[in-house]
Design an enzyme around this catalytic site. Structure first.
Site, PDB file in Angstrom:
ATOM      1  N   ARG A 279       0.923  -1.327   0.014  1.00  0.00           N
ATOM      2  CA  ARG A 279      -0.147  -0.030  -0.161  1.00  0.00           C
ATOM      3  C   ARG A 279       0.985   1.296   0.096  1.00  0.00           C
ATOM      4  O   ARG A 279       1.881   1.295   0.367  1.00  0.00           O
ATOM      5  CB  ARG A 279      -0.816  -0.011   1.256  1.00  0.00           C
ATOM      6  CG  ARG A 279      -1.735  -1.031   1.555  1.00  0.00           C
ATOM      7  CD  ARG A 279      -2.264  -1.186   3.058  1.00  0.00           C
ATOM      8  NE  ARG A 279      -2.854  -2.210   3.177  1.00  0.00           N
ATOM      9  CZ  ARG A 279      -3.780  -2.576   4.310  1.00  0.00           C
ATOM     10  NH1 ARG A 279      -3.700  -1.296   5.302  1.00  0.00           N
ATOM     11  NH2 ARG A 279      -4.062  -3.632   4.720  1.00  0.00           N
TER      12      ARG A 279
ATOM     13  N   ASP B 187       0.147   5.281   1.510  1.00  0.00           N
ATOM     14  CA  ASP B 187      -0.946   6.128   2.114  1.00  0.00           C
ATOM     15  C   ASP B 187      -1.463   7.116   1.324  1.00  0.00           C
ATOM     16  O   ASP B 187      -0.902   7.523   0.229  1.00  0.00           O
ATOM     17  CB  ASP B 187      -0.286   6.494   3.495  1.00  0.00           C
ATOM     18  CG  ASP B 187      -0.237   5.474   4.429  1.00  0.00           C
ATOM     19  OD1 ASP B 187      -0.863   4.829   4.487  1.00  0.00           O
ATOM     20  OD2 ASP B 187       0.440   5.760   5.485  1.00  0.00           O
TER      21      ASP B 187
ATOM     22  N   TYR C 292      12.953   4.055  -1.256  1.00  0.00           N
ATOM     23  CA  TYR C 292      11.956   5.347  -1.123  1.00  0.00           C
ATOM     24  C   TYR C 292      12.748   6.475  -1.223  1.00  0.00           C
ATOM     25  O   TYR C 292      13.839   6.528  -0.899  1.00  0.00           O
ATOM     26  CB  TYR C 292      11.151   5.349   0.318  1.00  0.00           C
ATOM     27  CG  TYR C 292      10.011   4.443   0.374  1.00  0.00           C
ATOM     28  CD1 TYR C 292       8.755   4.856  -0.019  1.00  0.00           C
ATOM     29  CD2 TYR C 292      10.268   3.011   1.072  1.00  0.00           C
ATOM     30  CE1 TYR C 292       7.629   4.073   0.261  1.00  0.00           C
ATOM     31  CE2 TYR C 292       9.187   2.268   0.940  1.00  0.00           C
ATOM     32  CZ  TYR C 292       7.818   2.597   0.861  1.00  0.00           C
ATOM     33  OH  TYR C 292       6.844   1.788   0.851  1.00  0.00           O
TER      34      TYR C 292
ATOM     35  N   ARG D 253       8.494   7.485   7.109  1.00  0.00           N
ATOM     36  CA  ARG D 253       8.150   8.879   7.444  1.00  0.00           C
ATOM     37  C   ARG D 253       8.651   9.213   8.913  1.00  0.00           C
ATOM     38  O   ARG D 253       8.959  10.388   9.216  1.00  0.00           O
ATOM     39  CB  ARG D 253       6.738   9.168   7.116  1.00  0.00           C
ATOM     40  CG  ARG D 253       6.248   9.098   5.736  1.00  0.00           C
ATOM     41  CD  ARG D 253       4.663   8.973   5.583  1.00  0.00           C
ATOM     42  NE  ARG D 253       4.007   9.735   6.343  1.00  0.00           N
ATOM     43  CZ  ARG D 253       2.507   9.854   6.651  1.00  0.00           C
ATOM     44  NH1 ARG D 253       1.868   8.825   5.993  1.00  0.00           N
ATOM     45  NH2 ARG D 253       1.895  10.807   7.328  1.00  0.00           N
TER      46      ARG D 253
END
Lengths: 244, 244
Positions: free
Chosen positions: B50, B52, B110, B197
């Site tokens: 997933r 967000d 990322y 994050r």
């Protein structure tokens, strides 16, 4: 009256350009409304020049006259607190009474972003011109050099403009390629309507082989818009800096 | 049935994340609908994981099973012609039947973008985390190095996850600064919920001096989410690549 100079960044995507017009969202009116909110004064904001619908700015300059007692450098934060997120005041400073964003300007620099990849980019869709054909960058650079100097840029002006003197000077013009992103920087004393976008469109036509780079001087001499390349889209264009 | 692997880029701004959910726009459902348009098949699209709400992807991977006769590399163009502009298929290729976007993945990279300037940027507002405080980049880099290796990353997981094994390996982690843009790249075998994050939020807290870089090993050892820094916003995060 105090004269306040603003340096403004904006994402032009949701606006019908800089200049105020009835029933359309514009950058000018949005900032004028923000100034009203913080000063309760109905002012006219003078920009260094218009930008078209969809064109962005990193360093647009504007000024206005006010009686507000807010210190000049605090005006920036006050305006940013009431402006939408797609407009930001980068600097606010009091200048001499005779400073005029348009008439005092001696030059401008534009940046143009091309996204050169077979597939379109979602992230850059509103911030670049997607060119899916292979581009010959060396030839684009060779073509770009011919624009430097003082020329009659009549071939690089969209119709609809009533300007008679179409001589302009380009002081600096270069491009950078980083993988699939091509950035073109053009600095000059002044620009005709759509001039940067037609220069970039011509460079893209050079990059794809539709126009040979050595033809640029002839295109300039022809004073014929039909000889130059296509007009590249607004969304790749950024007003980067205004010089005084 | 043929198994088709897609590489997908998207601007997550207008979506409630990757995973399909009732009455919310999601990336998964939007692509499933596009596949229906070109194949008339109701398929389930399997994503590598997933993302967000608001998170972007440069190289999300997904696969689906189909009986369509469209050649694999043509599926890309067919889908792009019916997808909205904020989603783009970068690649489509037929793979072996047992390829699974999630289970076959061995790692992910990322990217996180910080915009470090006193004033917010309209152009980057949906694509970066605006940090207006001065950041000590050297200390952030020192802190970042402590994350490399195999650790129990329990301190760097948001609650709400039911995962029991919180040991993960980070193989590569570095940052680049170019003027006001800081890009952080993190590559690992797997990531916990909000792990990137929270790592970035901790680095920002190191950059502002709220946390000392040498405390990172202690924060990891504590296995206490409360000891780590804040969770940085979704809009600065990009899933850049999935490795197989």
């Amino acid at each position: 009256m105090r004269n306040i100079k603003l340096i403004v960044e904006y994402d032009g995507t949701s606006y019908c350009g800089w200049q105020k017009q009835p029933n359309q969202p514009t950058i000018q009116e949005t900032i004028e409304n923000a100034i009203y909110k913080i000063t309760k004064e109905d002012i006219t904001l003078i920009g260094s020049g218009r930008t078209d619908s969809g064109v962005h700015a990193l360093g647009q300059v504007a000024n206005f006259y006010t009686n507000t007692s807010i210190p000049d450098i605090k005006i920036k934060d006050a305006l940013n607190s009431v402006l939408p997120q797609d407009i930001s005041i980068r600097e606010s400073i009091e200048v001499l009474e005779d400073f005029h964003s348009r008439y005092s300007a001696v030059g401008k620099q534009y940046k143009y972003v091309i996204y050169n990849n077979k597939t379109r980019s979602p992230i850059l869709r509103n911030y670049s011109y997607h060119v899916s054909y292979k581009l010959n960058i060396d030839n684009m650079e060779r073509g770009l050099k011919y624009f430097i100097g003082t020329h009659d840029f009549c071939s690089f002006m969209s119709s609809g403009s009533s300007i008679e003197d179409t001589v302009r000077s380009i002081q600096e013009a270069y491009l950078n390629r980083q993988e699939e992103i091509i950035e073109i920087y053009i600095k000059g004393t002044g620009f005709l309507y759509n001039m940067v976008r037609i220069i970039v469109g011509t460079l893209v036509d050079i990059g794809t082989g539709k126009i040979h780079y050595s033809e640029v001087p002839k295109i300039i001499e022809s004073k014929d818009r039909g000889k130059a390349g296509h007009t590249s889209p607004a969304k790749g264009l950024y007003l980067r800096e205004v010089f005084y």
